[in-house]
Design a protein around this motif. Structure first.
Motif, PDB file in Angstrom:
ATOM      1  N   HIS A 180      15.008 -11.146 -23.517  1.00 14.04           N
ATOM      2  CA  HIS A 180      15.190 -11.929 -22.305  1.00 14.04           C
ATOM      3  C   HIS A 180      14.893 -11.056 -21.083  1.00 14.04           C
ATOM      4  O   HIS A 180      15.404  -9.941 -20.975  1.00 14.04           O
ATOM      5  N   TYR A 181      14.070 -11.602 -20.195  1.00  9.65           N
ATOM      6  CA  TYR A 181      13.674 -10.874 -18.992  1.00  9.65           C
ATOM      7  C   TYR A 181      14.067 -11.669 -17.756  1.00  9.65           C
ATOM      8  O   TYR A 181      14.054 -12.900 -17.745  1.00  9.65           O
ATOM      9  N   ILE A 182      14.405 -10.930 -16.712  1.00 10.27           N
ATOM     10  CA  ILE A 182      14.842 -11.514 -15.445  1.00 10.27           C
ATOM     11  C   ILE A 182      13.881 -11.071 -14.347  1.00 10.27           C
ATOM     12  O   ILE A 182      13.518  -9.894 -14.270  1.00 10.27           O
ATOM     13  N   ARG A 183      13.492 -12.049 -13.483  1.00 11.97           N
ATOM     14  CA  ARG A 183      12.613 -11.710 -12.351  1.00 11.97           C
ATOM     15  C   ARG A 183      13.169 -12.327 -11.071  1.00 11.97           C
ATOM     16  O   ARG A 183      13.397 -13.542 -10.991  1.00 11.97           O
ATOM     17  N   THR A 184      13.397 -11.495 -10.095  1.00 12.43           N
ATOM     18  CA  THR A 184      13.763 -11.966  -8.760  1.00 12.43           C
ATOM     19  C   THR A 184      12.491 -12.043  -7.917  1.00 12.43           C
ATOM     20  O   THR A 184      11.403 -11.649  -8.368  1.00 12.43           O
ATOM     21  N   GLN A 185      12.621 -12.533  -6.682  1.00 10.25           N
ATOM     22  CA  GLN A 185      11.463 -12.563  -5.791  1.00 10.25           C
ATOM     23  C   GLN A 185      10.943 -11.153  -5.545  1.00 10.25           C
ATOM     24  O   GLN A 185       9.737 -10.922  -5.494  1.00 10.25           O
ATOM     25  N   ALA A 186      11.868 -10.198  -5.428  1.00 14.54           N
ATOM     26  CA  ALA A 186      11.445  -8.803  -5.239  1.00 14.54           C
ATOM     27  C   ALA A 186      10.670  -8.295  -6.447  1.00 14.54           C
ATOM     28  O   ALA A 186       9.713  -7.519  -6.302  1.00 14.54           O
ATOM     29  N   ASP A 187      11.049  -8.732  -7.657  1.00 13.83           N
ATOM     30  CA  ASP A 187      10.320  -8.337  -8.869  1.00 13.83           C
ATOM     31  C   ASP A 187       8.905  -8.907  -8.856  1.00 13.83           C
ATOM     32  O   ASP A 187       7.938  -8.226  -9.231  1.00 13.83           O
ATOM     33  N   VAL A 188       8.770 -10.159  -8.454  1.00 15.65           N
ATOM     34  CA  VAL A 188       7.450 -10.786  -8.411  1.00 15.65           C
ATOM     35  C   VAL A 188       6.538 -10.001  -7.473  1.00 15.65           C
ATOM     36  O   VAL A 188       5.365  -9.735  -7.784  1.00 15.65           O
ATOM     37  N   GLU A 189       7.072  -9.613  -6.337  1.00 21.72           N
ATOM     38  CA  GLU A 189       6.268  -8.874  -5.364  1.00 21.72           C
ATOM     39  C   GLU A 189       5.944  -7.459  -5.841  1.00 21.72           C
ATOM     40  O   GLU A 189       4.874  -6.929  -5.532  1.00 21.72           O
ATOM     41  N   ALA A 190       6.854  -6.851  -6.613  1.00 21.85           N
ATOM     42  CA  ALA A 190       6.639  -5.472  -7.068  1.00 21.85           C
ATOM     43  C   ALA A 190       5.969  -5.398  -8.428  1.00 21.85           C
ATOM     44  O   ALA A 190       5.621  -4.305  -8.889  1.00 21.85           O
ATOM     45  N   GLY A 191       5.780  -6.541  -9.104  1.00 26.92           N
ATOM     46  CA  GLY A 191       5.175  -6.531 -10.441  1.00 26.92           C
ATOM     47  C   GLY A 191       6.104  -5.961 -11.504  1.00 26.92           C
ATOM     48  O   GLY A 191       5.647  -5.317 -12.448  1.00 26.92           O
ATOM     49  N   THR A 192       7.424  -6.191 -11.366  1.00 22.27           N
ATOM     50  CA  THR A 192       8.392  -5.663 -12.320  1.00 22.27           C
ATOM     51  C   THR A 192       9.242  -6.791 -12.898  1.00 22.27           C
ATOM     52  O   THR A 192       9.169  -7.944 -12.466  1.00 22.27           O
ATOM     53  N   TRP A 193      10.026  -6.455 -13.883  1.00 18.47           N
ATOM     54  CA  TRP A 193      11.068  -7.316 -14.386  1.00 18.47           C
ATOM     55  C   TRP A 193      12.156  -6.449 -15.000  1.00 18.47           C
ATOM     56  O   TRP A 193      12.000  -5.233 -15.113  1.00 18.47           O
ATOM     57  N   ALA A 194      13.273  -7.067 -15.420  1.00 18.19           N
ATOM     58  CA  ALA A 194      14.398  -6.335 -16.000  1.00 18.19           C
ATOM     59  C   ALA A 194      14.835  -7.023 -17.286  1.00 18.19           C
ATOM     60  O   ALA A 194      14.783  -8.247 -17.395  1.00 18.19           O
ATOM     61  N   ARG A 195      15.254  -6.209 -18.272  1.00 17.67           N
ATOM     62  CA  ARG A 195      15.815  -6.769 -19.501  1.00 17.67           C
ATOM     63  C   ARG A 195      17.230  -7.242 -19.227  1.00 17.67           C
ATOM     64  O   ARG A 195      17.991  -6.617 -18.493  1.00 17.67           O
ATOM     65  N   GLY A 196      17.616  -8.336 -19.850  1.00 15.46           N
ATOM     66  CA  GLY A 196      18.981  -8.826 -19.749  1.00 15.46           C
ATOM     67  C   GLY A 196      19.380  -9.466 -21.051  1.00 15.46           C
ATOM     68  O   GLY A 196      18.558  -9.601 -21.967  1.00 15.46           O
ATOM     69  N   ASN A 197      20.642  -9.856 -21.171  1.00 16.93           N
ATOM     70  CA  ASN A 197      21.012 -10.639 -22.344  1.00 16.93           C
ATOM     71  C   ASN A 197      20.908 -12.126 -22.006  1.00 16.93           C
ATOM     72  O   ASN A 197      20.699 -12.505 -20.852  1.00 16.93           O
ATOM     73  N   VAL A 198      21.058 -12.984 -22.985  1.00 15.80           N
ATOM     74  CA  VAL A 198      20.803 -14.405 -22.795  1.00 15.80           C
ATOM     75  C   VAL A 198      21.767 -15.030 -21.792  1.00 15.80           C
ATOM     76  O   VAL A 198      21.370 -15.884 -20.985  1.00 15.80           O
ATOM     77  N   TYR A 199      23.022 -14.605 -21.777  1.00 15.46           N
ATOM     78  CA  TYR A 199      23.996 -15.216 -20.871  1.00 15.46           C
ATOM     79  C   TYR A 199      23.713 -14.822 -19.428  1.00 15.46           C
ATOM     80  O   TYR A 199      23.741 -15.669 -18.522  1.00 15.46           O
ATOM     81  N   LEU A 200      23.446 -13.551 -19.204  1.00 16.92           N
ATOM     82  CA  LEU A 200      23.120 -13.105 -17.852  1.00 16.92           C
ATOM     83  C   LEU A 200      21.863 -13.808 -17.354  1.00 16.92           C
ATOM     84  O   LEU A 200      21.790 -14.261 -16.199  1.00 16.92           O
ATOM     85  N   ALA A 201      20.855 -13.917 -18.219  1.00 16.20           N
ATOM     86  CA  ALA A 201      19.589 -14.521 -17.821  1.00 16.20           C
ATOM     87  C   ALA A 201      19.789 -15.975 -17.378  1.00 16.20           C
ATOM     88  O   ALA A 201      19.248 -16.410 -16.346  1.00 16.20           O
ATOM     89  N   LYS A 202      20.569 -16.734 -18.119  1.00 15.67           N
ATOM     90  CA  LYS A 202      20.757 -18.145 -17.779  1.00 15.67           C
ATOM     91  C   LYS A 202      21.520 -18.314 -16.467  1.00 15.67           C
ATOM     92  O   LYS A 202      21.164 -19.155 -15.625  1.00 15.67           O
ATOM     93  N   HIS A 203      22.551 -17.542 -16.266  1.00 16.48           N
ATOM     94  CA  HIS A 203      23.338 -17.680 -15.033  1.00 16.48           C
ATOM     95  C   HIS A 203      22.571 -17.137 -13.829  1.00 16.48           C
ATOM     96  O   HIS A 203      22.701 -17.676 -12.715  1.00 16.48           O
ATOM     97  N   MET A 204      21.747 -16.126 -14.036  1.00 21.80           N
ATOM     98  CA  MET A 204      20.911 -15.642 -12.934  1.00 21.80           C
ATOM     99  C   MET A 204      19.914 -16.713 -12.534  1.00 21.80           C
ATOM    100  O   MET A 204      19.671 -16.956 -11.341  1.00 21.80           O
ATOM    101  N   ALA A 205      19.297 -17.380 -13.535  1.00 22.62           N
ATOM    102  CA  ALA A 205      18.299 -18.407 -13.239  1.00 22.62           C
ATOM    103  C   ALA A 205      18.923 -19.554 -12.455  1.00 22.62           C
ATOM    104  O   ALA A 205      18.306 -20.093 -11.515  1.00 22.62           O
TER     105      ALA A 205
END
Length: 1004
Positions: free
Chosen positions: A910-935
């Motif tokens: 599971h990967y998480i992307r914020t607007q800052a990630d989109v602009e920087a070309g990055t992402w972060a690993r997360g677990n499924v629960y964190l990913a869903k609540h972040m989204a």
């Protein structure tokens, strides 16, 4: 004549040197032998400051000075007293009789090189070493040797493999066999036995009696694959049973890899299928391969040969299983393709590894991992699962009717079961087919390799490198089968009583009543924590012996507890809210329900949604897995007709040959042993026709296999928690081993860990880069205030619970045990917290209203997301995006936008992307629960939850539990873990102020 103090001091000096050299502390426990080979003697001599020359004579003299030769039968009496004294103290201290046992082994080694195998031969050689009259010395050894050797095994067991695992066992020659088990075979020859295991497709960590291994060893030695030294020993008929016993012990700890090749070639890798049977949230099965390969400690890239060409994927170590690897994406090959295709993997370290499809695949439960591992041959007493293709189903049903305990069942209705296949479950092997010659080759894996077996099966096996340890609340079932025709019995022995020569050491005895089998549940005997043995006896002969131990948290594993590093979380690091922060050093420390505060609470809140704002939908199907190449349509997989390739043997050699030759099927790899001599083969065939073996056990008379009742299943959570309290902590693999007692699915294991973590029973440390759990420990003894009640959490063994109950009853209060579905019982009292602090003099912590305190100091979810380590975002074409309005994963072309993405099949990342990630070309690993609540927070601008003030219930979508300590804060406020209600998880007993605080944290 008693030995002098000086003699004993010298004895102890030698004893300590032997311990340091022969039993050094190790990181990876392996079988250890008290075998004084030349290099071992040199190192012990160096420790003692003496020359190696004449070492054996000097050791024998040191021991001889402590033996009372004036006694008629108790020459070793002082040595036995030392063992009893050691057993009553700290058993982790150096075992005091290593020097004596080393001399016993020297006598056995000398006997192996002489003629004959009688007992007088051994005692005569022992007398030559240390003196004394052989018959009187022999009488003393027969009286006490089992006590001395049992002490060595107990020492190694008490150290949980830290100095190796025990190997001093003997079935045939009870007294002489023990030292022979240590000194007969050299270390290099013991390693060579791994080649024998691979050649005969024996299952890793399986238990096969020595007498059943002996004919297989005869065939193997006839092929000339062993060393000249080992072949010479095998040539002595009297030594064969001893060699077979050594092989049986080696097989119990073998990890599946053949690393024995001394020619400079590569170790032979192998692959076996794993069947994962899940019952959590619906019955289903999954299949994936395990690889037993060299250099399995670090991940590496391999290639899978598919219908569309080679596909690269990552091979990674399997947690808790040494020298074992698996695909990082377990679902990269679907179950149907694994069963019906050719698995061909190219590995630059081990070479090419191939598994060909078979119409019948048998799985047996691996004791170390708790997983169902493919087996080429069943053993008597085995629990097995069977997958059979359509053409083999009728045959399997017929065979199981003869060999399996009643209660087995076949089904085609399992999620994940490929079309055209049948799963047979609840299969326990107790007999053999009445006419083995008529069994099709595809189904011959169901002909038991063993003729008799004493097996402990089921129950809650405790994690660790030492086998044969169970929880006292869920002990194993005893299964004994003997095809010898003669009646036999089982006796249950209390080893602690036996070591003290107490009269009541035999606790119970059961007879087979002429049936050839015995099935007994140890749960019916209320056995206490302790060490026990089972002996299978026919007349005066001990056919088999199994030692085991039962444990509970009333006597925790002190050695393992001593190894556990405390886990505390510093909320000054945002990742600590997920258990992945840096070491505790700040002003807000969390351990279980204990929140040590020196900062001002935040306390900001938001109004929680009063109803579910999402419309739940089903997750979209994930991308299709790769498809393996299928075998030729005319292959045996489809037709059942095998084509065996036999090695070339010249006629003159064949005429003289006494061994077997191995034929290998060209299309499925099935191996078949055949006599190399045509005339012997014909005679054997005619003899079998005249004397076809009959099934010796009438399986219809056995008690049927029955499903576990619901109450026992719920109690299992309490027993699992007590097992965690016994172990105390360690690598996450030990916790997962206990979780697999319920269900082996990754979803369940995650919820199992999360449930105990949220309730404050355990603390878990996670890896920041992946949020994967790496280690755990049991939380302190705590009493948490939930407002209406005080809830007991953390380390509360039955003895402490009983003391608390007594203290409360004396003051007119009670301690309620509320049974909770899908979790451990809730222990609570209405007595005031201030009174409990006075009444319970048990060293318990009283953290007050821990849930609210924790919530007031947690960081907003956005701060946690921003603190995650970043990685360059790679291009993915097969991904899914989490849609919070549906609370479901939906198809996505790439992962270019803001939100949560799922990549992979069975074991998704599971990967998480914020607007800052989109602009920087990055992402972060997360677990499924964190990913869903972040989204939900990033895309819907609201938390993925709803709250009912009237019901004091907070709900989240199914599969979207609150992440990390956000969940712990909610659960700590009530003492209730979340429950599944239709398409939601429901947290009960949640106060309005806490729901408002969590709402603020998750939407910001």
């Amino acid at each position: 004549m008693r030995a002098s103090r000086t003699a004993w001091q010298e004895f102890d000096r030698w004893n300590e040197a032997i311990a340091e050299v022969s039993f050094p502390e190790v990181d990876v426990p392996m079988p250890v032998y008290l075998d004084l080979e030349d290099d071992v003697i040199e190192r012990i001599a160096a420790k003692l400051g003496i020359a190696p020359r004449g070492f054996e004579a000097r050791l024998a003299n040191v021991v001889a000075q402590t033996v009372d030769f004036s006694s008629t039968s108790n020459a070793l009496e002082e040595h036995v007293k030392r063992v009893h004294y050691w057993r009553d103290r700290d058993r982790r201290e150096t075992y005091p009789e290593l020097a004596t046992l080393a001399v016993f082994s020297l006598a056995a080694e000398q006997m192996a090189h002489g003629d004959g195998m009688t007992a007088s031969n051994y005692y005569g050689r022992l007398a030559n070493l240390i003196g004394g009259e052989p018959s009187r010395l022999g009488q003393s050894v027969r009286t006490h040797s089992e006590t001395l050797w049992a002490g060595l095994n107990l020492w190694l067991t008490s150290l949980d493999g830290r100095r190796g695992t025990p190997t001093a066992f003997s079935i045939g020659l009870r007294f002489v066999g023990l030292p022979m088990s240590q000194a007969l075979i050299r270390e290099a020859d013991r390693r060579l036995l791994e080649r024998f295991f691979v050649d005969f497709d024996l299952a890793p960590r399986s238990e096969i009696p020595a007498h059943d291994l002996e004919p297989l060893l005869s065939s193997w030695f006839a092929r000339g694959d062993s060393t000249s030294h080992l072949a010479r020993l095998w040539g002595k008929t009297g030594l064969r049973s001893r060699i077979a016993e050594v092989a049986a012990v080696k097989l119990q700890s073998w990890d599946g890899l053949d690393a024995s090749d001394g020619s400079g070639g590569q170790p032979r890798g192998r692959t076996l299928l794993v069947l994962q049977r899940n019952t959590f949230a619906g019955k289903q099965i999954r299949l994936y391969p395990f690889f037993f390969v060299k250099d399995a400690e670090s991940p590496r890239t391999v290639s899978i040969v598919t219908e569309l060409g080679d596909v690269e994927t990552l091979l990674e170590p399997v947690s808790g299983l040494p020298r074992t690897m698996a695909f990082s994406d377990r679902g990269i090959v679907d179950s149907g393709s694994l069963l019906e295709g050719v698995l061909h993997v190219k590995d630059h370290v081990t070479g090419e590894i191939t598994r060909r499809p078979q119409a019948v695949v048998v799985f047996r439960k691996d004791d170390l991992s708790g997983l169902w591992l493919e087996a080429r041959q069943v053993l008597m007493g085995d629990d097995v699962l069977i997958l059979a293709s359509g053409r083999a189903v009728a045959t399997i049903r017929e065979i199981l009717g003869e060999i399996a305990r009643p209660g087995w069942r076949g089904t085609t209705e399992r999620k994940g079961l490929p079309p055209g296949w049948t799963l047979f479950e609840g299969v326990e092997i107790f007999s053999r087919p009445s006419n083995e010659e008529k069994i099709p080759l595809d189904s011959r894996a169901l002909i038991p390799l063993t003729s008799s077996q004493l097996k402990l099966a089921g129950g809650l096996a405790l994690p660790g490198v030492m086998r044969n340890r169970w929880h006292a609340g869920r002990p194993p079932e005893v299964r004994a089968v003997h095809e010898g025709g003669a009646p036999f019995s089982l006796r249950l022995i209390d080893l602690d009583a036996a070591a003290n020569n107490e009269d009541d050491k035999i606790l119970d005895t059961w007879d087979d009543a002429g049936t050839g089998s015995i099935v007994q549940s140890l749960a019916d005997h209320d056995l206490e924590d302790g060490d026990y043995a089972l002996e299978m006896v026919s007349g005066k002969t001990v056919l088999s012996r199994r030692e085991f131990s039962l444990h509970s948290s009333n006597a925790p594993d002190e050695l393992q507890w001593g190894r556990v590093e405390p886990i505390e979380h510093d909320l000054g690091d945002p990742l600590s809210a997920l258990g992945a922060g840096s070491a505790a050093s700040g002003s807000c420390i969390v351990q279980g329900a204990i929140v040590a505060l020196s900062e001002v609470a935040d306390g900001r809140t938001s109004e929680a949604p009063n109803r579910a704002w999402w419309k739940p939908a089903r997750d979209h199907d994930r991308t299709r897995a790769v498809t393996l190449k299928k075998p030729d349509p005319m292959s045996c997989f489809y037709t059942g007709a095998h084509r065996f390739t036999l090695p070339d043997v010249r006629s003159y050699e064949a005429y003289r040959a006494k061994g077997n030759i191995t034929g290998t099927c060209e299309t499925c790899g099935l191996q078949q042993q055949s006599p190399a001599n045509y005339y012997r083969a014909r005679a054997t065939h005619n003899r079998k026709k005249r004397h076809l073996p009959a099934a010796t056990v009438n399986v219809t008379k056995l008690p049927p296999v029955g499903p576990e009742d619901e109450e026992a299943s719920e109690r299992s959570w309490d027993i699992a928690l007590d097992a965690l309290r016994y172990v105390g902590g360690g690598p996450i693999s030990s916790l997962e081993r206990i979780a697999r007692y319920f269900d082996s699915s990754r979803t369940f294991i995650n919820e199992f860990i999360g449930t105990f973590e949220a309730l404050g029973h355990i603390e878990v440390q996670r890896e920041p880069a992946t949020l994967a759990p790496v280690r755990w420990e049991i939380a302190p003894t705590m009493v948490v205030d939930t407002g209406d009640e005080r809830v007991f959490t953390g380390y509360w063994p039955p003895s402490l619970v009983g003391s608390a109950q007594t203290a409360l009853n004396a003051r007119g209060f009670s301690l309620t045990h509320e049974r909770i579905a899908g979790g451990p019982s809730r222990l609570a009292t209405v007595a005031a917290d201030k009174d409990l602090r006075t009444w319970l003099e048990l060293g318990a912590e009283h953290p007050g209203r821990a849930g609210k305190d924790l919530a007031d100091h947690l960081p907003p979810l956005s701060a946690v997301v921003n603190a995650l380590p970043r990685l360059p975002a790679t291009t993915v074409t097969e991904a899914q995006w989490f849609d919070p309005t549906q609370a479901a994963w939906v198809a996505s072309i790439g992962a270019d936008g803001v939100g949560a993405f799922r990549v992979g099949r069975y074991r998704a990342m599971h990967y998480i992307r914020t607007q800052a990630d989109v602009e920087a070309g990055t992402w972060a690993r997360g677990n499924v629960y964190l990913a869903k609540h972040m989204a939900a927070a990033a895309l819907a601008r609201k938390p993925l939850l709803a709250y009912s003030e009237t019901q004091r219930a907070l709900i989240v979508p199914l599969g979207a539990l609150l992440p990390g300590m956000y969940e712990r804060a909610i659960v700590m406020d009530s003492g209730y873990a979340p429950q599944r209600v239709r398409s939601n998880h429901v947290y009960r007993g949640v106060s309005l102020d806490l729901a408002a605080r969590i709402t603020y944290l998750l939407e910001n």
